[in-house]
Motif scaffolding. Structure first.
Motif, PDB file in Angstrom:
ATOM      1  N   ILE B 271       9.331  21.991  11.588  1.00 59.05           N
ATOM      2  CA  ILE B 271       8.648  22.787  12.619  1.00 59.05           C
ATOM      3  C   ILE B 271       7.162  22.817  12.303  1.00 59.05           C
ATOM      4  O   ILE B 271       6.306  22.601  13.165  1.00 59.05           O
ATOM      5  CB  ILE B 271       9.199  24.229  12.681  1.00 59.05           C
ATOM      6  CG1 ILE B 271      10.657  24.213  13.133  1.00 59.05           C
ATOM      7  CG2 ILE B 271       8.350  25.081  13.621  1.00 59.05           C
ATOM      8  CD1 ILE B 271      11.324  25.569  13.150  1.00 59.05           C
ATOM      9  N   ARG B 272       6.878  23.061  11.001  1.00 55.59           N
ATOM     10  CA  ARG B 272       5.492  23.108  10.588  1.00 55.59           C
ATOM     11  C   ARG B 272       4.824  21.760  10.811  1.00 55.59           C
ATOM     12  O   ARG B 272       3.702  21.666  11.260  1.00 55.59           O
ATOM     13  CB  ARG B 272       5.406  23.478   9.108  1.00 55.59           C
ATOM     14  CG  ARG B 272       4.513  24.682   8.870  1.00 55.59           C
ATOM     15  CD  ARG B 272       4.500  25.070   7.422  1.00 55.59           C
ATOM     16  NE  ARG B 272       5.845  25.057   6.852  1.00 55.59           N
ATOM     17  CZ  ARG B 272       6.096  24.907   5.557  1.00 55.59           C
ATOM     18  NH1 ARG B 272       5.125  24.788   4.719  1.00 55.59           N
ATOM     19  NH2 ARG B 272       7.334  24.873   5.115  1.00 55.59           N
ATOM     20  N   GLN B 273       5.563  20.685  10.481  1.00 59.25           N
ATOM     21  CA  GLN B 273       4.960  19.366  10.544  1.00 59.25           C
ATOM     22  C   GLN B 273       4.665  18.934  11.978  1.00 59.25           C
ATOM     23  O   GLN B 273       3.613  18.372  12.263  1.00 59.25           O
ATOM     24  CB  GLN B 273       5.903  18.346   9.884  1.00 59.25           C
ATOM     25  CG  GLN B 273       5.272  16.982   9.712  1.00 59.25           C
ATOM     26  CD  GLN B 273       6.260  15.964   9.167  1.00 59.25           C
ATOM     27  OE1 GLN B 273       7.374  16.307   8.779  1.00 59.25           O
ATOM     28  NE2 GLN B 273       5.864  14.709   9.142  1.00 59.25           N
ATOM     29  N   HIS B 274       5.607  19.185  12.885  1.00 58.01           N
ATOM     30  CA  HIS B 274       5.443  18.629  14.225  1.00 58.01           C
ATOM     31  C   HIS B 274       5.052  19.627  15.285  1.00 58.01           C
ATOM     32  O   HIS B 274       4.630  19.246  16.376  1.00 58.01           O
ATOM     33  CB  HIS B 274       6.733  17.932  14.652  1.00 58.01           C
ATOM     34  CG  HIS B 274       7.134  16.810  13.753  1.00 58.01           C
ATOM     35  ND1 HIS B 274       6.475  15.599  13.734  1.00 58.01           N
ATOM     36  CD2 HIS B 274       8.098  16.724  12.817  1.00 58.01           C
ATOM     37  CE1 HIS B 274       7.049  14.812  12.825  1.00 58.01           C
ATOM     38  NE2 HIS B 274       8.029  15.469  12.253  1.00 58.01           N
ATOM     39  N   GLY B 275       5.227  20.910  14.964  1.00 56.58           N
ATOM     40  CA  GLY B 275       4.841  21.942  15.931  1.00 56.58           C
ATOM     41  C   GLY B 275       5.499  21.745  17.267  1.00 56.58           C
ATOM     42  O   GLY B 275       6.711  21.595  17.374  1.00 56.58           O
ATOM     43  N   GLU B 276       4.672  21.702  18.318  1.00 55.37           N
ATOM     44  CA  GLU B 276       5.240  21.639  19.657  1.00 55.37           C
ATOM     45  C   GLU B 276       5.817  20.266  19.984  1.00 55.37           C
ATOM     46  O   GLU B 276       6.503  20.094  20.974  1.00 55.37           O
ATOM     47  CB  GLU B 276       4.180  22.008  20.696  1.00 55.37           C
ATOM     48  CG  GLU B 276       2.956  21.099  20.605  1.00 55.37           C
ATOM     49  CD  GLU B 276       1.793  21.678  21.405  1.00 55.37           C
ATOM     50  OE1 GLU B 276       1.620  22.914  21.375  1.00 55.37           O
ATOM     51  OE2 GLU B 276       1.075  20.885  22.029  1.00 55.37           O
ATOM     52  N   HIS B 277       5.523  19.286  19.145  1.00 55.81           N
ATOM     53  CA  HIS B 277       6.075  17.950  19.397  1.00 55.81           C
ATOM     54  C   HIS B 277       7.438  17.761  18.767  1.00 55.81           C
ATOM     55  O   HIS B 277       8.021  16.679  18.866  1.00 55.81           O
ATOM     56  CB  HIS B 277       5.138  16.865  18.858  1.00 55.81           C
ATOM     57  CG  HIS B 277       3.805  16.876  19.509  1.00 55.81           C
ATOM     58  ND1 HIS B 277       3.628  16.570  20.827  1.00 55.81           N
ATOM     59  CD2 HIS B 277       2.580  17.189  19.022  1.00 55.81           C
ATOM     60  CE1 HIS B 277       2.346  16.685  21.134  1.00 55.81           C
ATOM     61  NE2 HIS B 277       1.686  17.066  20.060  1.00 55.81           N
ATOM     62  N   LEU B 278       7.922  18.835  18.115  1.00 54.81           N
ATOM     63  CA  LEU B 278       9.188  18.702  17.395  1.00 54.81           C
ATOM     64  C   LEU B 278      10.300  18.219  18.326  1.00 54.81           C
ATOM     65  O   LEU B 278      11.125  17.397  17.947  1.00 54.81           O
ATOM     66  CB  LEU B 278       9.581  20.052  16.764  1.00 54.81           C
ATOM     67  CG  LEU B 278      10.823  19.987  15.880  1.00 54.81           C
ATOM     68  CD1 LEU B 278      10.647  19.000  14.750  1.00 54.81           C
ATOM     69  CD2 LEU B 278      11.156  21.364  15.327  1.00 54.81           C
TER      70      LEU B 278
END
Lengths: 398, 321
Positions: B271-278
């Protein structure tokens, strides 16, 4: 089993019954293509396949596993012009258990069937194994049916696939074509191609016709009646080339299209390119019946590593990808191009260790084998009967 | 609950199998048996109950005079030189459900013996009749090899007669000629500790004795069962719904796999890594990682439906008008 006596000294030997490299080294595929007279499958053909089928080319095409061909471009030309073709591949059922090397032509053929939406005939040469391996007729027939299960588990579409075993199917139009072929090939010619001798029994001498004839649509009147113009594409390992060189030579003389071929390189044994995968050494290959634990153990214990002897040396010099078996196996079975590139780069630089590569390989192979096992569990006697029934396939080009 | 002698004899009569029966005091050896039926002509048999290193079981039934070399047999089965030995006594009761000294091909009438492989001496066929124990040591029955064959077929087994004295070479180019007799199903014997895998999803396709009307006539074969690990719980049980035959189960399986992959991909880190692109990342991963597995399930679903329809169609004999 027929022994290839025409072994030129210092030369590599490649024929349906023997594959060995020069001086115990690696097979020289360029030389082989030269000697056999087939062509390299280049990137433009691969791109063309992508374009015509609308789906990404199979990992075996991208990685050069299927690397040679004869007249594949003609198949693509015809396909582009709206003319379909059919696929023909097969197996000599010599043993009950199949290993990954055995699955390769079937995995590729399944992709071709799906991508091009064409029918497929699969020949089980139980008669060949009865003759060459001296099995009883019953045993070879039984093995053929057993192998059919693993083949079906590769995911062939029953509405487009006809599997047959020689002991049941030879006869009728198939046999008519066999005689036509046999009339065109002299005894001297087969001796020249296959190395038979005066001591070999007569069954062996005329067997090549049995493997040639599925290349002709009229051999399957229940499928292709009235479609004499239909072309045939044969995915196979390159050691089968001699059979089809002979077939292509005969075809025009009896009024048929020459079959096209798309050929693969050899799958190395766990112990390395120079090792041979052998039925009596279960550690030389991964079998579809191996458990996850067995796969892990085999890879860890027996897969030949290109890594250095010590940690310091490995970090300094990196791994030798040329001989490393786990990398080679990943080349066959790891679908993600980017991940493979990354692993290769890091491994060659010494930043990734052999153990990690082996671990990844074990994951990939276990996934494959378990998927295969699950699919195989769906194969019932009735399903095998249906695949092998002489029946029309009305939706085979849909 | 094993078959009794009387049930077996009744079964043989039902099948109209010719046999002669001889009662005698309980015998534990061929020599002892010979005292009572040795003068009746025909062939006395010795019956060995064997086990290999993977706990697979075999009955080797031979004429008393046939020499059975265990080392050779082991090699011919593809088990190496010392791969086979006498099965433990408990297995007799547990699997064959017969008493000590009573090993007999007839024990295969019991469900518990379904994975036991059977090797019959081809010498049986040269005899007018052969003697076996009908699940009990206080009787011997004699019957012709063809009738033994008939009985075995009636319980869904193949009767394959083998030259037990042969000693063919086994090597790279000569596969073990009896390899076919090694059962591919794993029988769970209570001794080896690593084999305590629950038998859920234990399956077998009953061998149907139907006649084929299609051009391909094929000998019906026993379908081996592989129950090696819990993942095989999806393995197909005959005539029971499976992911391959039941649409509901198929969809459930697909959704289960998808959800578990989804859950494993949505973690604090990702979640942290991709944020809204998850969402997009996970969707791509799911497609990449599940595509082959799901396609495999789907094609086998299709093939199963076709095979069932094909079977129904080819066995439909419409009443003549």
């Amino acid at each position: 089993m027929g022994e290839e006596e025409l072994e030129q000294e210092q030369e590599q030997v490649v024929n349906p019954w023997e594959v060995s490299a020069k001086d115990g080294g690696k097979i020289d595929y360029d030389k082989l293509i030269d000697k056999f007279g087939c062509q390299r499958l280049d990137q433009s053909l691969i791109d063309r396949v992508h374009r015509l089928t609308g789906s990404p080319p199979h990992v075996f095409l991208r990685r050069g596993v299927f690397f040679a061909h004869r007249d594949f471009n003609e198949i693509l030309d015809a396909y582009e012009g709206g003319k379909k073709f059919y696929l023909y591949t097969g197996r000599g059922p010599s043993s009950q258990s199949l290993h990954l090397g055995h699955l390769i032509p079937f995995m590729f053929t399944k992709y071709l069937q799906e991508a091009f939406k064409v029918p497929l005939v699969i020949q089980l040469t139980d008669d060949e194994k009865c003759m060459w391996k001296n099995l009883s007729v019953e045993e070879s027939k039984r093995l053929a049916r057993e192998n059919a299960r693993d083949i079906i588990a590769c995911g062939f579409d029953i509405t487009r696939t006809f599997i047959f075993q020689d002991f049941e199917y030879v006869g009728g139009s198939f046999y008519n074509n066999m005689v036509k072929v046999e009339k065109c090939v002299t005894y001297n010619k087969v001796v020249g191609i296959f190395g038979f001798s005066g001591e070999d029994h007569i069954g062996k001498v005329s067997f090549p016709a049995v493997q040639a004839v599925p290349s002709f649509p009229s051999s399957f009147p229940h499928l292709f009646s009235g479609k004499d113009d239909l072309r045939c594409l044969i995915p196979c390992a390159i050691d089968q080339d001699p059979y089809f060189r002979m077939t292509r030579d005969v075809a025009p003389r009896i009024g048929y299209h020459k079959p096209s071929l798309i050929e693969s390189s050899f799958f190395p044994a766990l112990q390395g390119e120079t090792g041979k995968m052998s039925a009596s050494d279960p550690n030389s290959a991964i079998y579809v019946t191996d458990s996850a634990k067995e796969i892990k153990n085999k890879i860890n214990k027996h897969a030949f590593s290109g890594g250095q002897d010590s940690l310091e040396k490995h970090r300094k010099y990196g791994a030798n990808l040329e001989v490393d078996i786990p990398i080679k196996y990943l080349n066959f079975f790891l679908e993600d191009d980017d991940e493979l590139e990354h692993i290769k780069k890091e491994y060659a630089a010494g930043r990734v260790l052999t153990g990690e590569v082996k671990k990844r390989l074990a994951e990939v192979l276990t996934e494959l084998v378990e998927r295969h096992r699950l699919a195989r569990s769906a194969v019932t006697d009735e399903m095998v009967d249906a695949f092998m029934a002489v029946r029309p396939l009305p939706n085979m080009f849909d | 609950m094993g078959y009794t002698k009387d049930q077996l004899l009744a079964r043989l009569k039902e099948l109209q199998i010719d046999f002669a029966q001889y009662e005698h005091p309980t015998v534990l050896t061929v020599e002892a048996q010979a005292k009572y039926v040795g003068d009746k002509g025909g062939g006395l048999t010795k019956n060995l109950f064997l086990k290999d290193k993977k706990s697979r079981l075999y009955i080797v039934s031979a004429l008393a005079d046939t020499k059975v070399d265990m080392k050779v047999l082991s090699q011919r089965l593809g088990l190496g030189k010392g791969g086979i030995r006498m099965a433990p006594e408990e297995a007799l009761g547990e699997i064959l459900q017969v008493p000590l000294g009573c090993v007999t091909p007839f024990a295969l009438v019991n469900e518990s013996a379904r994975h036991v492989s059977l090797l019959l001496d081809k010498g049986f066929r040269t005899q007018e009749h052969c003697f076996f124990h009908p699940l009990s040591n206080d009787m011997s029955i004699s019957l012709h090899a063809n009738d033994l064959d008939k009985f075995l077929k009636s319980v869904g087994r193949e009767a394959t007669f083998v030259d037990l004295e042969a000693n063919p070479p086994v090597g790279k180019d000569q596969p073990p000629d009896l390899a076919a007799f090694v059962p591919s199903g794993s029988t769970i014997l209570s001794d080896p500790p690593e084999k305590t895998v629950p038998l859920q999803g234990h399956t077998e396709n009953p061998v149907s004795a139907y006649k084929k009307s299609t051009a391909t006539t094929v000998k019906t074969t026993k379908v081996p069962v592989a129950v090696k690990n819990v993942k095989d719980k999806l393995a197909v049980a005959a005539h029971q719904p499976s992911v391959f035959s039941d649409a509901g189960l198929l969809v459930e399986e697909i959704l289960n796999r998808t959800s578990s992959l989804l859950l494993s991909e949505i973690k604090e880190d990702s979640i942290r890594q991709h944020g809204e692109h998850l969402g997009t990342v996970v969707a791509d991963n799911i497609k990449k990682r599940l595509s082959s597995d799901l396609k495999s399930l789907a094609i086998m679903f299709k093939n199963t439906a076709y095979a069932q329809g094909f079977y129904a169609g080819t066995h439909h004999h419409p009443k003549p008008l």
